[in-house]
Design a protein around this motif. Structure first.
Motif, PDB file in Angstrom:
ATOM      1  N   SER A   4      20.662  21.609  -3.826  1.00 43.05           N
ATOM      2  CA  SER A   4      19.223  21.883  -3.787  1.00 43.05           C
ATOM      3  C   SER A   4      18.775  22.313  -2.395  1.00 43.05           C
ATOM      4  O   SER A   4      19.105  21.667  -1.394  1.00 43.05           O
ATOM      5  CB  SER A   4      18.429  20.656  -4.214  1.00 43.05           C
ATOM      6  N   GLN A  55      15.348  22.966  -2.151  1.00 41.78           N
ATOM      7  CA  GLN A  55      13.899  22.817  -2.279  1.00 41.78           C
ATOM      8  C   GLN A  55      13.258  22.210  -1.036  1.00 41.78           C
ATOM      9  O   GLN A  55      12.217  22.708  -0.578  1.00 41.78           O
ATOM     10  CB  GLN A  55      13.573  21.979  -3.520  1.00 41.78           C
ATOM     11  N   PRO A  56      13.828  21.152  -0.441  1.00 40.51           N
ATOM     12  CA  PRO A  56      13.217  20.637   0.793  1.00 40.51           C
ATOM     13  C   PRO A  56      13.183  21.671   1.908  1.00 40.51           C
ATOM     14  O   PRO A  56      12.222  21.733   2.678  1.00 40.51           O
ATOM     15  CB  PRO A  56      14.122  19.444   1.164  1.00 40.51           C
ATOM     16  N   GLU A  73      10.434  24.262   1.050  1.00 38.62           N
ATOM     17  CA  GLU A  73       9.105  23.685   1.285  1.00 38.62           C
ATOM     18  C   GLU A  73       8.824  23.566   2.776  1.00 38.62           C
ATOM     19  O   GLU A  73       7.694  23.785   3.225  1.00 38.62           O
ATOM     20  CB  GLU A  73       9.001  22.320   0.613  1.00 38.62           C
ATOM     21  N   MET A  74       9.833  23.224   3.547  1.00 35.38           N
ATOM     22  CA  MET A  74       9.693  23.148   4.998  1.00 35.38           C
ATOM     23  C   MET A  74       9.349  24.519   5.576  1.00 35.38           C
ATOM     24  O   MET A  74       8.469  24.654   6.430  1.00 35.38           O
ATOM     25  CB  MET A  74      10.994  22.622   5.607  1.00 35.38           C
TER      26      MET A  74
END
Length: 210
Positions: A154, A156-157, A160-161
């Motif tokens: 993943s 995703q973090p 988003e960052m």
């Protein structure tokens, strides 16, 4: 170890407003055979081709080439004769088309398709035998796509960052960046490019060290 190949940012008009690459081999940004006219031979022409297709952030060789610029983007070329990279334009369209179709299929399968679009089905990534594509859609409709090696799970973090702490801080809050809801504007903020490049290199080195 995270190996990031490319990142694409698309605005709400489906136009690619930013692209750069790190660990990619043959690329439309550096390959003279990618549909750009040649004006010479040898190493000097390579630099000329890169200048026509995109731009280095500086003389620092560690900073990757980026695309598009005001001079090369479809929406901002001052004349039909202005330099453009048709191979890169076609690649961006193909990437967006694949992501758009996959996202919509997932929305329909989850019975969450609606007139507002968006990503209610929760599409995040898909993998082939050579790369994995990761997707993040901001509430404003801006779409972030990263391609990595297949073993990366993943992102995703990370996406988003990039959206919240890099894109918002250095693009949205930049008074010199004109966010016209009717016009696609390439991201040409050197701070955004530099911080993004440093962040990608940081997560790559950190995962390698661990």
């Amino acid at each position: 170890m995270v190996v990031v190949y490319t990142i694409y940012i698309f605005d709400r008009h489906c136009e690619c407003i930013f692209y750069t690459e790190w660990n990619r081999g043959r690329s439309p940004l550096s390959d003279d055979s990618a549909g750009r006219p040649k004006s010479g031979k040898g190493p000097a022409n390579t630099a000329h081709a890169i200048d026509r297709a995109g731009t280095h952030l500086s003389g620092d060789a560690q900073r990757p080439v980026v695309w598009p610029t005001s001079a090369t983007s479809t929406a901002h070329r001052v004349s039909p004769e202005s330099p453009r990279n048709t191979a890169m334009e076609e690649e961006a369209k193909l990437v967006y088309g694949v992501v758009f179709s996959t996202r919509n299929i997932i929305n329909k399968l989850n019975a969450k398709d609606g007139p507002q679009g968006g990503n209610p089905g929760g599409f995040m990534s898909f993998a082939t035998n050579t790369y994995r594509l990761h997707y993040f859609e901001a509430p404003t409709g801006v779409k972030f796509i990263i391609t990595t090696d297949v073993s990366t799970t993943s992102m995703q973090p990370v996406l988003e960052m990039i959206y919240r702490n890099i894109y918002v801080e250095y693009v949205v809050k930049n008074p010199l960046f004109n966010i016209d809801p009717h016009v696609s504007t390439p991201i040409e903020n050197d701070y955004f490019r530099a911080v993004l490049n440093n962040y990608i290199r940081e997560i790559s080195s950190n995962t390698a060290a661990s």
